[in-house]
Design a protein around this motif. Structure first.
Motif, PDB file in Angstrom:
ATOM      1  N   PHE A  25      -6.424  -7.108 -61.291  1.00 30.13           N
ATOM      2  CA  PHE A  25      -7.370  -8.198 -61.266  1.00 30.13           C
ATOM      3  C   PHE A  25      -6.672  -9.451 -60.760  1.00 30.13           C
ATOM      4  O   PHE A  25      -5.466  -9.599 -60.903  1.00 30.13           O
ATOM      5  N   PRO A  26      -7.443 -10.371 -60.202  1.00 30.42           N
ATOM      6  CA  PRO A  26      -6.803 -11.532 -59.586  1.00 30.42           C
ATOM      7  C   PRO A  26      -6.143 -12.435 -60.619  1.00 30.42           C
ATOM      8  O   PRO A  26      -6.597 -12.557 -61.743  1.00 30.42           O
ATOM      9  N   SER A  27      -5.040 -13.057 -60.206  1.00 31.43           N
ATOM     10  CA  SER A  27      -4.425 -14.069 -61.060  1.00 31.43           C
ATOM     11  C   SER A  27      -5.203 -15.353 -60.861  1.00 31.43           C
ATOM     12  O   SER A  27      -6.166 -15.404 -60.118  1.00 31.43           O
ATOM     13  N   HIS A  28      -4.775 -16.438 -61.504  1.00 32.75           N
ATOM     14  CA  HIS A  28      -5.509 -17.702 -61.427  1.00 32.75           C
ATOM     15  C   HIS A  28      -5.534 -18.277 -60.019  1.00 32.75           C
ATOM     16  O   HIS A  28      -6.423 -19.034 -59.687  1.00 32.75           O
ATOM     17  N   ASP A  29      -4.580 -17.924 -59.177  1.00 33.96           N
ATOM     18  CA  ASP A  29      -4.548 -18.516 -57.841  1.00 33.96           C
ATOM     19  C   ASP A  29      -4.963 -17.527 -56.752  1.00 33.96           C
ATOM     20  O   ASP A  29      -4.879 -17.828 -55.582  1.00 33.96           O
ATOM     21  N   LYS A  30      -5.440 -16.365 -57.101  1.00 33.70           N
ATOM     22  CA  LYS A  30      -5.891 -15.382 -56.121  1.00 33.70           C
ATOM     23  C   LYS A  30      -7.312 -14.958 -56.472  1.00 33.70           C
ATOM     24  O   LYS A  30      -7.644 -14.784 -57.634  1.00 33.70           O
ATOM     25  N   HIS A  31      -8.146 -14.778 -55.452  1.00 35.68           N
ATOM     26  CA  HIS A  31      -9.528 -14.379 -55.664  1.00 35.68           C
ATOM     27  C   HIS A  31      -9.910 -13.290 -54.673  1.00 35.68           C
ATOM     28  O   HIS A  31      -9.382 -13.222 -53.574  1.00 35.68           O
ATOM     29  N   PHE A  32     -10.853 -12.453 -55.068  1.00 32.95           N
ATOM     30  CA  PHE A  32     -11.403 -11.469 -54.153  1.00 32.95           C
ATOM     31  C   PHE A  32     -12.206 -12.178 -53.079  1.00 32.95           C
ATOM     32  O   PHE A  32     -12.860 -13.180 -53.344  1.00 32.95           O
ATOM     33  N   VAL A  33     -12.166 -11.659 -51.880  1.00 32.52           N
ATOM     34  CA  VAL A  33     -12.968 -12.210 -50.785  1.00 32.52           C
ATOM     35  C   VAL A  33     -13.708 -11.077 -50.095  1.00 32.52           C
ATOM     36  O   VAL A  33     -13.743 -10.983 -48.882  1.00 32.52           O
ATOM     37  N   GLY A  34     -14.320 -10.230 -50.887  1.00 33.40           N
ATOM     38  CA  GLY A  34     -15.064  -9.096 -50.358  1.00 33.40           C
ATOM     39  C   GLY A  34     -14.434  -7.791 -50.781  1.00 33.40           C
ATOM     40  O   GLY A  34     -13.440  -7.759 -51.495  1.00 33.40           O
ATOM     41  N   GLY A  35     -15.047  -6.703 -50.363  1.00 28.11           N
ATOM     42  CA  GLY A  35     -14.517  -5.379 -50.683  1.00 28.11           C
ATOM     43  C   GLY A  35     -15.054  -4.863 -51.998  1.00 28.11           C
ATOM     44  O   GLY A  35     -16.093  -5.312 -52.486  1.00 28.11           O
ATOM     45  N   SER A  36     -14.323  -3.923 -52.595  1.00 25.02           N
ATOM     46  CA  SER A  36     -14.788  -3.309 -53.834  1.00 25.02           C
ATOM     47  C   SER A  36     -13.615  -2.810 -54.662  1.00 25.02           C
ATOM     48  O   SER A  36     -12.507  -2.654 -54.158  1.00 25.02           O
ATOM     49  N   ILE A  37     -13.914  -2.560 -55.932  1.00 25.77           N
ATOM     50  CA  ILE A  37     -12.958  -1.945 -56.853  1.00 25.77           C
ATOM     51  C   ILE A  37     -13.594  -0.659 -57.341  1.00 25.77           C
ATOM     52  O   ILE A  37     -14.736  -0.656 -57.805  1.00 25.77           O
ATOM     53  N   ASP A  38     -12.861   0.440 -57.231  1.00 24.61           N
ATOM     54  CA  ASP A  38     -13.345   1.737 -57.693  1.00 24.61           C
ATOM     55  C   ASP A  38     -12.547   2.150 -58.923  1.00 24.61           C
ATOM     56  O   ASP A  38     -11.320   1.996 -58.952  1.00 24.61           O
ATOM     57  N   THR A  39     -13.236   2.666 -59.932  1.00 26.39           N
ATOM     58  CA  THR A  39     -12.590   3.095 -61.174  1.00 26.39           C
ATOM     59  C   THR A  39     -13.077   4.483 -61.543  1.00 26.39           C
ATOM     60  O   THR A  39     -14.271   4.761 -61.469  1.00 26.39           O
ATOM     61  N   VAL A  40     -12.148   5.346 -61.937  1.00 27.68           N
ATOM     62  CA  VAL A  40     -12.483   6.674 -62.435  1.00 27.68           C
ATOM     63  C   VAL A  40     -11.895   6.794 -63.835  1.00 27.68           C
ATOM     64  O   VAL A  40     -10.723   6.488 -64.052  1.00 27.68           O
ATOM     65  N   VAL A  41     -12.733   7.224 -64.794  1.00 29.15           N
ATOM     66  CA  VAL A  41     -12.287   7.447 -66.174  1.00 29.15           C
ATOM     67  C   VAL A  41     -12.358   8.938 -66.444  1.00 29.15           C
ATOM     68  O   VAL A  41     -13.369   9.580 -66.159  1.00 29.15           O
ATOM     69  N   ARG A  42     -11.253   9.494 -66.972  1.00 28.63           N
ATOM     70  CA  ARG A  42     -11.191  10.928 -67.255  1.00 28.63           C
ATOM     71  C   ARG A  42     -11.028  11.155 -68.755  1.00 28.63           C
ATOM     72  O   ARG A  42     -10.414  10.360 -69.448  1.00 28.63           O
TER      73      ARG A  42
END
Length: 159
Positions: free
Chosen positions: A1-18
């Protein structure tokens, strides 16, 4: 996840739970706008065999208002949950105050046919007190659940 000085600028996050046996329990994808705000979250949960779909949930952030730090500061988010057969199980809308706190949550549950209403619920956060991280720290929330015919099924206050 982004720190305080970095941000997402598009795209996606994929998560798989097993599960402990390695079989898939769920998978999700959160898509972000060019401004770094979430635009959609899609989640699929699986039965114990890890292959058969149990339900699919889609949350749409199109009506949410975000500040320059990508926090919700108004508007609403909408979620639709569908069963494996595609029939609607539940739909909900959460509205937010300008401070980013939930103000009201409205939900409709459907019978197995996905069309007939089973019940509706409205949760009012108007008496809740929130800290600066939008956590409830006092006060109360009130929920009213009604049957399909509009008669009251239950009413609760959580403090």
């Amino acid at each position: 996840f982004p720190s305080h000085d970095k941000h997402f600028v598009g795209g996606s996050i994929d998560t798989v739970v097993r599960r402990g046996d390695g079989k898939k329990k769920s998978e999700s994808e959160v898509t972000f706008s060019a401004a770094g705000n979430p635009s959609k979250s899609e989640s699929t949960s699986y039965t114990k065999n890890g292959v058969s779909v149990k339900e699919v949930s889609v949350t749409n952030f199109a009506n949410a208002v975000f500040d320059d730090e990508n926090n919700i500061v108004g508007g609403s988010i909408d979620t639709v949950v569908k069963r494996a057969d595609g029939s609607k199980k539940n739909e909900s809308e959460v509205t937010f105050s300008a401070a980013g706190n939930p103000a009201k949550s409205e939900s409709t549950s459907y019978m197995k046919n996905g069309v007939s209403v089973k019940e509706t619920s409205v949760t009012d956060f108007g008496n809740a007190q929130f800290d600066d991280e939008n956590n409830i720290v006092g006060g109360s929330i009130d929920t009213v659940v009604k049957r399909a015919d509009g008669s009251k099924k239950s009413e609760s206050e959580i403090s």
